[in-house]
Design a protein around this motif. Structure first.
Motif, short mmCIF file in Angstrom:
data_model
loop_
_atom_site.label_atom_id
_atom_site.label_comp_id
_atom_site.label_asym_id
_atom_site.label_seq_id
_atom_site.Cartn_x
_atom_site.Cartn_y
_atom_site.Cartn_z
N VAL A 52 0.72 -1.28 -0.06
CA VAL A 52 0.08 0.00 -0.03
C VAL A 52 0.78 1.14 0.01
CG1 VAL A 52 -1.55 1.26 1.59
CG2 VAL A 52 -2.07 -1.05 0.92
N GLU A 53 1.98 1.22 0.84
CA GLU A 53 2.93 2.43 0.81
C GLU A 53 3.45 2.77 -0.76
OE1 GLU A 53 3.15 -0.43 2.64
OE2 GLU A 53 2.08 0.58 4.21
N LEU A 54 3.48 1.65 -1.50
CA LEU A 54 4.27 1.88 -2.92
C LEU A 54 3.12 2.70 -3.65
CD1 LEU A 54 6.39 -1.20 -3.26
CD2 LEU A 54 7.02 0.95 -2.15
N THR A 55 1.99 2.04 -3.87
CA THR A 55 0.91 2.43 -4.44
C THR A 55 0.59 3.86 -4.11
OG1 THR A 55 0.09 0.17 -4.88
CG2 THR A 55 -1.47 2.13 -5.02
N LEU A 56 0.23 4.00 -2.85
CA LEU A 56 0.05 5.49 -2.40
C LEU A 56 1.10 6.66 -2.77
CD1 LEU A 56 -1.89 4.70 1.00
CD2 LEU A 56 -2.59 5.65 -1.23
N GLY A 57 2.35 5.94 -2.66
CA GLY A 57 3.51 6.85 -3.16
C GLY A 57 3.22 7.45 -4.34
N VAL A 58 2.89 6.75 -5.25
CA VAL A 58 2.70 7.11 -6.58
C VAL A 58 1.36 8.07 -6.60
CG1 VAL A 58 1.98 6.44 -9.01
CG2 VAL A 58 3.40 4.87 -7.65
N TYR A 59 0.48 7.62 -5.88
CA TYR A 59 -0.72 8.28 -6.00
C TYR A 59 -0.75 9.90 -5.28
CZ TYR A 59 -5.29 10.01 -4.80
OH TYR A 59 -6.64 10.57 -4.65
N PHE A 60 -0.03 9.85 -3.98
CA PHE A 60 0.23 10.99 -3.58
C PHE A 60 1.22 12.15 -4.34
CE2 PHE A 60 -0.60 8.91 0.57
CZ PHE A 60 -2.01 9.60 0.88
N ASN A 61 2.07 11.48 -5.04
CA ASN A 61 2.97 12.35 -5.94
C ASN A 61 2.16 12.93 -7.24
OD1 ASN A 61 6.17 12.51 -5.27
ND2 ASN A 61 5.39 10.67 -4.40
N GLN A 62 1.46 12.04 -7.77
CA GLN A 62 0.82 12.42 -8.81
C GLN A 62 -0.32 13.45 -8.57
OE1 GLN A 62 -1.63 9.01 -10.04
NE2 GLN A 62 -3.64 10.16 -10.08
N CYS A 63 -0.87 13.50 -7.44
CA CYS A 63 -1.81 14.70 -6.84
C CYS A 63 -0.91 15.74 -6.81
CB CYS A 63 -2.68 14.10 -5.71
SG CYS A 63 -3.90 12.83 -5.94
N ALA A 64 0.39 15.78 -6.39
CA ALA A 64 1.16 16.99 -6.14
C ALA A 64 1.59 17.65 -7.21
CB ALA A 64 2.09 16.54 -5.09
N LEU A 65 1.51 17.01 -8.40
CA LEU A 65 1.81 17.91 -9.68
C LEU A 65 1.34 19.30 -9.57
CD1 LEU A 65 0.94 15.50 -12.40
CD2 LEU A 65 2.98 16.31 -12.18
N ALA A 66 2.43 20.19 -9.89
CA ALA A 66 2.10 21.62 -9.77
C ALA A 66 2.02 22.16 -11.46
CB ALA A 66 3.16 22.38 -9.17
N MET A 67 1.04 22.64 -11.73
CA MET A 67 0.84 23.31 -12.96
C MET A 67 0.20 24.40 -13.22
SD MET A 67 -0.25 19.46 -15.11
CE MET A 67 -0.27 20.10 -16.78
N SER A 68 0.35 25.18 -14.09
CA SER A 68 -0.22 26.44 -14.43
C SER A 68 -1.67 26.06 -15.11
CB SER A 68 0.41 27.35 -15.19
OG SER A 68 0.61 26.90 -16.29
N CYS A 69 -2.53 27.13 -15.30
CA CYS A 69 -3.73 26.90 -16.20
C CYS A 69 -3.27 26.47 -17.47
CB CYS A 69 -4.52 28.15 -16.07
SG CYS A 69 -5.57 28.25 -14.67
#
Lengths: 313, 313, 313, 313
Positions: free
Chosen positions: D184-201
């Motif tokens: 679970v830690e590995l899968t969530l590692g991916v998930y949490f990082n993906q959600c933390a993507l920073a992008m402009s409009c």
């Protein structure tokens, strides 16, 4: 009525013949490999007499029955504050259900479903290390039973830890609501070890004596818990002790009882007896199939149901 | 301990002073206009002695308490077939919840929630006209209490019929699953009239004697129901008698009990007493606020909790 | 791409060979006896051209498709007040689910589940007698289609009334929350008759033209509803038009659509076509098995999915 | 109509004046400290023209918008097998609800609720280390946008990991059903990082072009995904992109869209434009308050709703 020893021997003989023994829990190897033909019963009377039959001296994994002892410990240490974090109502759902937590702010319905017992473990953990908390529980159960031979089965505890994803989910879910206050791994460390307690029917029946005797350990005369709390634990065992099969157990047996997925049941006849049965096969609700049947017959033959008119009362 | 008469008088006096009396049910005028200061208690002992205090001789609407009597009647007439159409588990939900029916094929969790009691009414209706079924229930309750003065309050029954949309919904919903077998209007006619029974605490405590006495009406010596079924009804009252407040009632009072939205509670101390209390103010779960408090004190002072060690047991 | 006439003929031919046709609704005889081999399709283009194949001229019971027309009527008469009594979200549950009403104060999630459509019928009933309200709906649908041959199938309406216990339950349940304001029998009288509308694919596709054309009936040039409301009805058909199969329909077909248990589907390709298909066999979610398949193929061959890049847009 | 640049500038000006801006997410400091007055909008047309207004060049945490990109990646690598482990229906519940998993065997309703996106992350993880999987997602988004300046905000990812107890619960719960296959830690590692993507409009609108253009990146002409899958992702964004506010968004805006708790929304007008808006204040359902309003106005002024008759279609 025939003597209690005779009744118990008869029941053990009947159970040996029972065709429908339920299904042994198979989510961890240590439980899955238990012989489904096992059956044990031990009855400790108010005067201390202990009757046994079948495999009453063989240790088994008490699993959720430990929730009775952990609740007692938590009430002893933090008192009625326990009820700020856990409810007192039957859940109407399975032992490991998570649904109710979502709509009720992470407060488990009662201390005998998994979520509730995990909160209790979190309370017991308090400021201790998990090892100390587990030690405290172990010492408590040993002192209740008056036996030093009770131990935590490390293989069971380790297997629970490896496969207990639903319990990890429950703990994290409650942590999200602030109702688990330690690192989830620590709290679950206590919980999984407590569930891995190995006890025989005899030891379990001895450990349950304080609930038969108004909170007092009759062997020592010492108060384990106040009479009021002993009554209340009995009440919770009656309404919530068998998950979503609690109503059925009350209906058929009529005693406060707590079951475990290892096939054990601790039942209390207040003022009369502390009773432990064990048969590993489970019914559809996860409660011991023959354990419940044996208790039904015991109560029928002794008149011990709490719903029966008190003899000479 | 002081004598029972003294205890009861004290409790009535204490209740007269109680600041928090709950909210009177207001969904029909006949209930809404009841004086919230009312409080009555009646205790019939195993030997027939009846103690009363407060407004114990004033009739009130027994509402859901009638479900105990209708279940008894249905068990008497069709036996364990009752359990093919209604369960025996606490619901974990409010008295008028419809949610559980959807996922459980129209089988109510137990006979004491509205849906379950409507199914029981459908059983009692059998091949009769509603008028006859209502007459049968009325005669049964009168014979239990040994009083002809018990009646159905027609104004209450009519008002229930006019405002009982949730009950109509429940009945139609179960009809869709085939678990209501008569025209819904007929079945609900029985149900609404049964709930509109008006009884005093004294009458109610008298009517409950068979549950204290193993199924036998101690006044006549006649069997109302088998001892096993009397026990089982007590068990259901314990686990399901107060809707989603059943666990709390067991925890605090420790007696089988059944509440009604009119503010009454019937509680049974097996072998000892049949008890009726009445105070119209309700708590958040729809159970009598002072009724439960009075019972808690009564049990505390008498030691009658079924979870208490049997005196001399 | 081949001409639309060819595409439609091909699809009808393919559907005639389809091995899995689903199960015909059997809760009332009038539906159960429909020949499962029936298949019809009608497509009315923006310019008024109408293409048909199969049994496109045979009337069938439009059932829940009528909810699109009744919503349109209600929006026309009481405007956005509609949304005070019904939501705009997919329910995530079956067409006749009652669960969500309990926790959401009797407000149905959307106007296309049964509960929502019953509330809409209650709005249309307004101050009229049911007969007048039904007449109003019938006149409205006839004027949309430009056909006087559309009728209410009295046998279907009567059968719905006799067997519609779940709908009666829903209506009473919402009445308990005050969200049904007439006698339940009257409101359901409107609802059951509206569902019993019998129309052919051709008539249905004609009746749906205003949703293709921004709220204007292209045959008359008259405004049926504002462009904004036409868009919004399309949006609701997309998110809620197939109950708990709405996501799947959007995923596969990509058009606003509304299905009925009679096996019909009305689908709208905004600016391009109003489409009706009919095949009585239903999938597990109660939507026409072949109807959805035919639409999937039509959209694939025409590029009409609203999720496809606009051709020349 | 006025030119798109004018429309966008007007909308940005209107949003600057908007009195009700919603509540900024406060569960992690990195989100809580964002200035609620921020507003940005970027619209990339089919021909590549990009219009911007407000804070369109400021990077924000895209959070759940990343689920669109991860779903696209997963479909590209394992194809329709994705749908064996995640559904395609609106959930009818909040973004982080766990209830539905219990009754549906650990299969999330759709890939845009948290549970579903965690399963998708588990698929992307495949045989890689989390670092590689995160790198793959990052490279994919950069290539879609044609910008190397997109990064994962490590502080956000770390904070999610520390406070994401509900997500940890969801992942463990699904693991119990076998629907998470890595630690679970590995899968969530991916998930949490993906959600933390920073992008402009601007970057987000650029990255969304393939969904406007039938799966092809119009800047390179390369196929990102098949046209059918592009349509289907749009369909899922329409029915499931705003959690239990999806119906409302379709009703008001009428475009496929995906929101994030950072206040961004990516919306697609197929064939016409890829649109990104950002305003950190959220409505009660957790979707950007002004973002949705701005899109509603944009669609109103451009006629881009997919439910509107195609101009010249």
């Amino acid at each position: 009525m025939p003597g209690l020893a005779t009744i118990i021997a008869e029941i053990a003989a009947e159970m040996a013949e029972a065709p429908h023994r339920g299904m042994v829990a198979d989510y961890i190897p240590a439980l899955a490999t238990v012989d489904p033909r096992k059956f044990g019963i031990a009855v400790v009377e108010a005067d201390g007499t202990c009757h046994m039959a079948g495999d009453a001296d063989e240790a088994f994994s008490i699993q959720s029955i430990s929730k009775v002892f952990s609740l007692t410990l938590a009430l002893g240490s933090i008192g009625d504050k326990v009820w700020e974090r856990v409810g007192r109502e039957p859940s109407g759902t399975a032992f490991n259900s998570i649904v109710q937590l979502e709509t009720e702010a992470g407060i488990p319905r009662n201390p005998f479903i998994n979520a509730g017992a995990i909160v209790i473990a979190d309370m017991i953990l308090g400021n201790h290390a998990p090892r100390e908390a587990i030690g405290e529980i172990l010492r408590f159960v040993r002192s209740l039973a008056g036996e030093d031979g009770i131990f935590v089965d490390g293989a069971v505890a380790a297997a629970e830890q490896e496969t207990g994803f639903r319990n990890i989910a429950l703990a994290n879910y409650m942590r999200a609501f602030g109702n688990i206050r330690h690192q989830v791994e620590l709290t679950l460390g206590v919980y999984f070890n407590q569930c891995a307690l190995a006890m025989s029917c005899r030891q379990l029946a001895l450990a349950g004596r304080y609930l038969m005797a108004g909170g007092i350990n009759p062997a020592t005369g010492h108060s384990v818990i106040s009479p009021r709390r002993a009554r209340r634990i009995n009440a919770l065992m009656m309404t919530c002790g068998h998950y979503d099969g609690s109503g059925e157990f009350a209906f058929r047996v009529g005693l406060p009882g707590k079951s475990g997925v290892g096939g054990g049941i601790l039942a209390i006849a207040p003022g009369r007896a502390s009773i432990a049965v064990w048969s590993p096969g489970l019914n559809a609700r996860g409660n011991s199939q023959l354990g419940a049947l044996a208790l039904e017959r015991l109560v029928h033959r002794t008149g011990w149901s709490v719903f029966e008119p008190v003899v000479g009362g």
